[in-house]
Motif scaffolding. Structure first.
Motif, PDB file in Angstrom:
ATOM      1  N   UNK A 160       0.831  -1.199   0.000  1.00 24.17           N
ATOM      2  CA  UNK A 160       0.000   0.000   0.000  1.00 24.17           C
ATOM      3  C   UNK A 160       0.867   1.252   0.000  1.00 24.17           C
ATOM      4  N   UNK A 161       1.957   1.225   0.769  1.00 24.31           N
ATOM      5  CA  UNK A 161       2.869   2.364   0.799  1.00 24.31           C
ATOM      6  C   UNK A 161       3.446   2.620  -0.581  1.00 24.31           C
ATOM      7  N   UNK A 162       3.836   1.545  -1.271  1.00 20.72           N
ATOM      8  CA  UNK A 162       4.384   1.706  -2.623  1.00 20.72           C
ATOM      9  C   UNK A 162       3.359   2.344  -3.549  1.00 20.72           C
ATOM     10  N   UNK A 163       2.139   1.878  -3.501  1.00 19.50           N
ATOM     11  CA  UNK A 163       1.108   2.407  -4.397  1.00 19.50           C
ATOM     12  C   UNK A 163       0.845   3.884  -4.113  1.00 19.50           C
ATOM     13  N   UNK A 164       0.821   4.246  -2.833  1.00 16.87           N
ATOM     14  CA  UNK A 164       0.619   5.652  -2.488  1.00 16.87           C
ATOM     15  C   UNK A 164       1.791   6.513  -2.940  1.00 16.87           C
ATOM     16  N   UNK A 165       3.010   6.000  -2.735  1.00 17.85           N
ATOM     17  CA  UNK A 165       4.195   6.757  -3.143  1.00 17.85           C
ATOM     18  C   UNK A 165       4.248   6.916  -4.653  1.00 17.85           C
ATOM     19  N   UNK A 462      18.341  -1.095  -1.125  1.00 17.32           N
ATOM     20  CA  UNK A 462      18.586  -1.611  -2.473  1.00 17.32           C
ATOM     21  C   UNK A 462      19.886  -2.421  -2.523  1.00 17.32           C
ATOM     22  N   UNK A 463      20.901  -1.949  -1.828  1.00  9.52           N
ATOM     23  CA  UNK A 463      22.160  -2.702  -1.753  1.00  9.52           C
ATOM     24  C   UNK A 463      21.927  -4.057  -1.100  1.00  9.52           C
ATOM     25  N   UNK A 464      21.182  -4.063  -0.004  1.00 13.86           N
ATOM     26  CA  UNK A 464      20.913  -5.307   0.715  1.00 13.86           C
ATOM     27  C   UNK A 464      20.076  -6.269  -0.134  1.00 13.86           C
ATOM     28  N   UNK A 465      19.115  -5.736  -0.871  1.00 11.11           N
ATOM     29  CA  UNK A 465      18.280  -6.599  -1.706  1.00 11.11           C
ATOM     30  C   UNK A 465      19.098  -7.248  -2.814  1.00 11.11           C
ATOM     31  N   UNK A 466      19.999  -6.481  -3.437  1.00 10.18           N
ATOM     32  CA  UNK A 466      20.845  -7.061  -4.480  1.00 10.18           C
ATOM     33  C   UNK A 466      21.721  -8.166  -3.903  1.00 10.18           C
ATOM     34  N   UNK A 510      11.775  -4.281  -3.751  1.00  9.51           N
ATOM     35  CA  UNK A 510      11.619  -5.188  -2.619  1.00  9.51           C
ATOM     36  C   UNK A 510      11.009  -6.518  -3.056  1.00  9.51           C
ATOM     37  N   UNK A 511       9.935  -6.465  -3.787  1.00 12.40           N
ATOM     38  CA  UNK A 511       9.276  -7.683  -4.271  1.00 12.40           C
ATOM     39  C   UNK A 511       9.218  -7.734  -5.794  1.00 12.40           C
ATOM     40  N   UNK A 567      16.070 -15.801 -12.623  1.00 14.02           N
ATOM     41  CA  UNK A 567      15.105 -14.900 -12.005  1.00 14.02           C
ATOM     42  C   UNK A 567      14.707 -15.517 -10.674  1.00 14.02           C
ATOM     43  N   UNK A 568      13.620 -15.022 -10.098  1.00 12.68           N
ATOM     44  CA  UNK A 568      13.179 -15.590  -8.825  1.00 12.68           C
ATOM     45  C   UNK A 568      12.452 -16.915  -9.002  1.00 12.68           C
TER      46      UNK A 568
END
Length: 596
Positions: A160-165, A462-466, A510-511, A567-568
């Motif tokens: 929801x935060x992503x969609x609002x942003x 972003x660094x941690x996700x990579x 993130x996802x 990929x995932x």
């Protein structure tokens, strides 16, 4: 209204503790930023004034030459205030705290350093004196001076935060001029990066149109004589520049132009990136190879002999400029700004294939490693004390990663991992997120409360996700998620306005989908280097290039260098021929798009 976060700079200007406030001719004598200054304010029951300025800031110079030399203002300050001045370059925590008010930002605080007012920009003498008199009168009457600021600070669900942003950022897009926001037009890097990410990963073609339309405006801010982008433009158009040239602006523009070339194959973007990079190397580069912070807009300062407005100077041609003084260079060297420029030069080399950019990037890294590295971490500048800042560590992790990728140097990756481990060990809040700096001994009042800066936390996520993907470490992804949750309070996100783009990018990733170029083999194998170079040049906004020796790889080693596209949810068969990668990548991406 909130003025936007601009560049990232701060230097404290000290004077003797017992110095008088000064005379109109001299201006005030500012106190050094120290526990003693805050203790004396508390003991004497004096209010505190903090002026946060920037070396490049025209209106800061105007306020120093007028308001802070006004007899009425000086008399009020002398009797009732302890005054401190900071330049936003040297202390990233103060930049983070006050950037929303622009430069100069004026903070008025109680004697025990609790906030009363934050004032944006230049304050004319009469209006400023009246505000000070009102505040002094309220203090004499014993009125409460602080304003309650209650926030739920409750984490929100991140989808929801992503969609609002996303809606928030989209609402700020200027459909007529390009860019995000008006009437001041800033060449923001993160919204362009986000738009290109959405175009490539979510297959939203209009986002690429938005990005390239915006970059056309950004290019209008390039100095036609020597290159380099001006800081912003006025009037809701790109043709009325304000003439400061900041290192951070140059870095973001070089990256944006380079990525625009990857997206469009249009050579004009390489031309713009090169013009900007050549300005950096010719004007902002120190003799030893590090990079300076900025170049001012004007020649000299307001009220001083020889002062000339930037609007006059920058209308001159090359010959006329060469015969007179030029705007001053801020010759301070900061780790965060150098890290950003190292990344930018690496991205330009990736786009145009010219390894000479990497020579300059590596030289800057070597200089910073010798002068600013403190064990696993980096100091902000060579005169810095014991406080270490998140922004420097994040920028240098990115710089080390970028050079490791460009030059296939695993030792640089290990150094980046060491700095990341320092951040995880030292700056992480157990409740989620990362503090702006290590503890500051003797910090008073509101300054004892360590903040969690949005942009630095987003970039670190972003660094941690990579790394969570390349190292198959779900724990790192969990840390990234908790950092983003720590900043997800809806009111705080909304307050970011168009500055939400770096946080939004991290939320998207993130996802979001990714493509891993996983190379397995021995580091000294020419086949490994060939595959690595091919993966490096096959730029994707959501691509991750990873290398592992056979004994440490989660992918099979078939006896010779191999590259797997993953990929995932799927992996390709191993590739051994670097020349076959482009076709294999196209097929892999088509399959991924069909699966979505």
């Amino acid at each position: 209204m909130r003025l936007l976060r601009l560049a990232w700079l701060c230097a404290l200007l000290a004077c003797h503790a017992s110095a008088p406030v000064g005379t109109p001719a001299q201006g005030p004598s500012w106190r050094a930023w120290s526990p003693r200054a805050f203790a004396e304010a508390r003991a004497a029951n004096k209010l505190i004034l903090i002026s946060v300025q920037a070396d490049f800031c025209h209106w800061c110079h105007v306020m120093n030459a007028t308001t802070y030399r006004d007899p009425r203002v000086l008399a009020l300050l002398a009797e009732h205030f302890v005054m401190l001045r900071a330049d936003e370059a040297e202390r990233p925590d103060l930049r983070e705290r006050y950037a929303a008010w622009g430069w100069p930002a004026t903070a008025l605080l109680t004697p025990d350093a609790q906030p009363i007012h934050n004032l944006r920009g230049h304050q004319p003498p009469a209006r400023f004196a009246a505000l000070l008199e009102d505040l002094i009168a309220r203090q004499r009457r014993g009125e409460a001076l602080t304003v309650s600021s209650v926030s739920s600070a409750q984490p929100a669900e991140l989808t929801l935060t992503r969609d609002r942003a996303l809606a928030q950022l989209d609402a700020s897009y200027d459909v007529r001029q390009g860019g995000w926001g008006s009437p001041q037009k800033y060449p923001f890097a993160a919204p362009v990066e986000h738009a290109l990410w959405r175009a490539a990963v979510r297959h939203e073609a209009d986002r690429q149109t938005h990005a390239l339309r915006s970059l056309q405006g950004y290019a209008q801010l390039i100095d036609p004589v020597v290159g380099g982008l001006f800081q912003y433009s006025l009037g809701g158009v790109w043709s009325e520049p304000h003439y400061e040239k900041l290192a951070s602006i140059q870095a973001g523009a070089i990256v944006n132009f380079s990525h625009a070339y990857h997206a469009s194959a249009d050579p004009r973007w390489l031309e713009q990136a090169g013009r900007t990079a050549r300005y950096v190397l010719s004007t902002l580069r120190s003799p030893d190879g590090a990079f300076y912070a900025s170049q001012e807009a004007d020649v000299g300062h307001v009220g001083e002999p020889g002062h000339r407005q930037g609007a006059d100077y920058y209308q001159l041609g090359a010959d006329e400029r060469s015969r007179q003084a030029s705007p001053a260079i801020d010759r301070r060297v900061y780790a965060n700004l150098n890290g950003e420029l190292i990344v930018a030069l690496c991205e330009l080399a990736r786009a145009d294939g010219d390894a000479r950019w990497l020579v300059h990037a590596r030289r800057a890294l070597d200089v910073l490693s010798a002068s600013l590295q403190r064990g696993r971490a980096f100091a902000h500048e060579h005169t810095a004390g014991d406080v270490l800042y998140l922004s420097d560590q994040v920028a240098m992790i990115r710089a080390l990663d970028a050079l490791a990728l460009a030059s296939f140097d695993p030792t640089l990756t290990r150094r980046a991992d060491d700095t990341l481990r320092f951040v995880l060990d030292t700056l992480q809040d157990p409740r989620g997120g990362f503090y702006a700096h290590t503890p500051i001994e003797g910090a008073a009042g509101v300054f004892a409360e360590r903040q969690k800066p949005y942009d630095d936390n987003a970039e670190l996520a972003r660094i941690l996700l990579a790394r969570s993907h390349s190292q198959d470490d779900a724990g790192l992804a969990k840390v990234a998620r908790r950092a983003l949750e720590a900043l997800s309070d809806p009111a705080r996100v909304a307050a970011r306005g168009r500055l939400v783009a770096p946080y939004l990018l991290a939320l998207e990733q993130l996802d979001g989908p990714y493509v891993m170029f996983s190379i397995v083999g021995h580091a000294d194998d020419p086949g490994v280097r060939a595959l690595h170079q091919a993966a490096y040049r096959a730029y994707l906004p959501h691509g991750i290039v990873a290398f592992s020796e056979p004994e440490h790889s989660r992918y099979p080693y078939p006896g010779k260098a191999a590259l797997y596209l993953c990929s995932d949810n799927a992996c390709s068969s191993p590739l051994h021929d670097a020349a076959s990668l482009p076709a294999a990548l196209r097929a892999f991406l088509q399959d991924e798009a069909a699966a979505q």
